[in-house]
Write a protein that holds these residues in place. Structure first.
Motif, mmCIF file in Angstrom:
data_model
loop_
_atom_site.group_PDB
_atom_site.id
_atom_site.type_symbol
_atom_site.label_atom_id
_atom_site.label_comp_id
_atom_site.label_asym_id
_atom_site.label_seq_id
_atom_site.Cartn_x
_atom_site.Cartn_y
_atom_site.Cartn_z
ATOM 1 N N MET A 1 0.840 -1.178 0.000
ATOM 2 C CA MET A 1 0.000 0.000 0.000
ATOM 3 C C MET A 1 0.882 1.238 0.000
ATOM 4 O O MET A 1 1.738 1.393 0.848
ATOM 5 C CB MET A 1 -0.901 -0.012 1.228
ATOM 6 C CG MET A 1 -1.694 1.270 1.367
ATOM 7 S SD MET A 1 -2.694 1.320 2.852
ATOM 8 C CE MET A 1 -1.600 2.253 3.911
ATOM 9 N N ASP A 18 6.012 4.526 0.571
ATOM 10 C CA ASP A 18 5.734 3.112 0.323
ATOM 11 C C ASP A 18 5.850 2.278 1.592
ATOM 12 O O ASP A 18 5.794 1.058 1.527
ATOM 13 C CB ASP A 18 6.674 2.567 -0.756
ATOM 14 C CG ASP A 18 6.346 3.137 -2.122
ATOM 15 O OD1 ASP A 18 5.154 3.232 -2.445
ATOM 16 O OD2 ASP A 18 7.276 3.504 -2.849
ATOM 17 N N GLN A 20 4.992 0.264 4.750
ATOM 18 C CA GLN A 20 3.837 -0.542 5.128
ATOM 19 C C GLN A 20 3.333 -0.221 6.537
ATOM 20 O O GLN A 20 2.163 -0.376 6.816
ATOM 21 C CB GLN A 20 4.198 -2.035 5.045
ATOM 22 C CG GLN A 20 4.505 -2.496 3.645
ATOM 23 C CD GLN A 20 3.289 -2.427 2.737
ATOM 24 O OE1 GLN A 20 2.175 -2.664 3.147
ATOM 25 N NE2 GLN A 20 3.516 -2.078 1.479
ATOM 26 N N TYR A 43 -9.134 6.698 -1.600
ATOM 27 C CA TYR A 43 -8.503 5.378 -1.597
ATOM 28 C C TYR A 43 -8.617 4.755 -2.975
ATOM 29 O O TYR A 43 -9.658 4.821 -3.616
ATOM 30 C CB TYR A 43 -9.160 4.492 -0.534
ATOM 31 C CG TYR A 43 -8.949 5.049 0.848
ATOM 32 C CD1 TYR A 43 -7.815 4.732 1.579
ATOM 33 C CD2 TYR A 43 -9.866 5.940 1.408
ATOM 34 C CE1 TYR A 43 -7.607 5.266 2.836
ATOM 35 C CE2 TYR A 43 -9.661 6.482 2.668
ATOM 36 C CZ TYR A 43 -8.532 6.138 3.372
ATOM 37 O OH TYR A 43 -8.321 6.676 4.614
ATOM 38 N N GLU A 44 -7.541 4.166 -3.426
ATOM 39 C CA GLU A 44 -7.473 3.529 -4.730
ATOM 40 C C GLU A 44 -7.896 2.061 -4.609
ATOM 41 O O GLU A 44 -7.906 1.493 -3.515
ATOM 42 C CB GLU A 44 -6.044 3.601 -5.275
ATOM 43 C CG GLU A 44 -5.461 4.999 -5.339
ATOM 44 C CD GLU A 44 -6.175 5.888 -6.331
ATOM 45 O OE1 GLU A 44 -6.563 5.402 -7.409
ATOM 46 O OE2 GLU A 44 -6.345 7.086 -6.028
ATOM 47 N N ASP A 46 -6.282 -0.533 -5.371
ATOM 48 C CA ASP A 46 -5.191 -1.391 -4.891
ATOM 49 C C ASP A 46 -4.878 -1.177 -3.407
ATOM 50 O O ASP A 46 -3.933 -1.754 -2.888
ATOM 51 C CB ASP A 46 -3.935 -1.183 -5.734
ATOM 52 C CG ASP A 46 -3.335 0.211 -5.575
ATOM 53 O OD1 ASP A 46 -3.910 1.058 -4.869
ATOM 54 O OD2 ASP A 46 -2.278 0.457 -6.184
ATOM 55 N N GLY A 47 -5.664 -0.330 -2.729
ATOM 56 C CA GLY A 47 -5.457 -0.080 -1.307
ATOM 57 C C GLY A 47 -4.597 1.127 -1.010
ATOM 58 O O GLY A 47 -4.401 1.480 0.152
ATOM 59 N N SER A 48 -4.077 1.774 -2.032
ATOM 60 C CA SER A 48 -3.268 2.978 -1.829
ATOM 61 C C SER A 48 -4.149 4.149 -1.391
ATOM 62 O O SER A 48 -5.324 4.208 -1.732
ATOM 63 C CB SER A 48 -2.541 3.361 -3.119
ATOM 64 O OG SER A 48 -1.627 2.369 -3.479
#
Length: 76
Positions: A1, A18, A20, A43-44, A46-48
């Motif tokens: 994430m 980046d 975690q 929030y994206e 992919d969890g970003s």
């Protein structure tokens, strides 16, 4: 994430974390009101997390041209 900082005016990526093991306190997000969080955080898939802020260039433009604050977007 990943945590991505992006300018709300010019959409330029300002930075990326980046790591975690981050939390709201480490990022200072615990200092934001609920309204500010709704406005600044997304929030994206992919969890970003994407955090919209103002980059130095756009901040300088706003300082030189205060009437830009009236506009939703001043970068064309």
């Amino acid at each position: 994430m990943a945590i991505i900082y992006e300018c709300r005016h010019c959409s330029r990526e300002i930075g990326r974390v980046d790591e975690q093991m981050t939390d709201d306190t480490m990022l200072g997000l615990d200092q934001l009101s609920s309204e500010e969080k709704r406005d600044m955080l997304s929030y994206e898939a992919d969890g970003s997390m994407r955090i919209t802020v103002i980059c130095e260039h756009c901040e300088a433009s706003l300082s030189r041209h205060p009437h830009y604050h009236e506009l939703d977007y001043f970068i064309q």
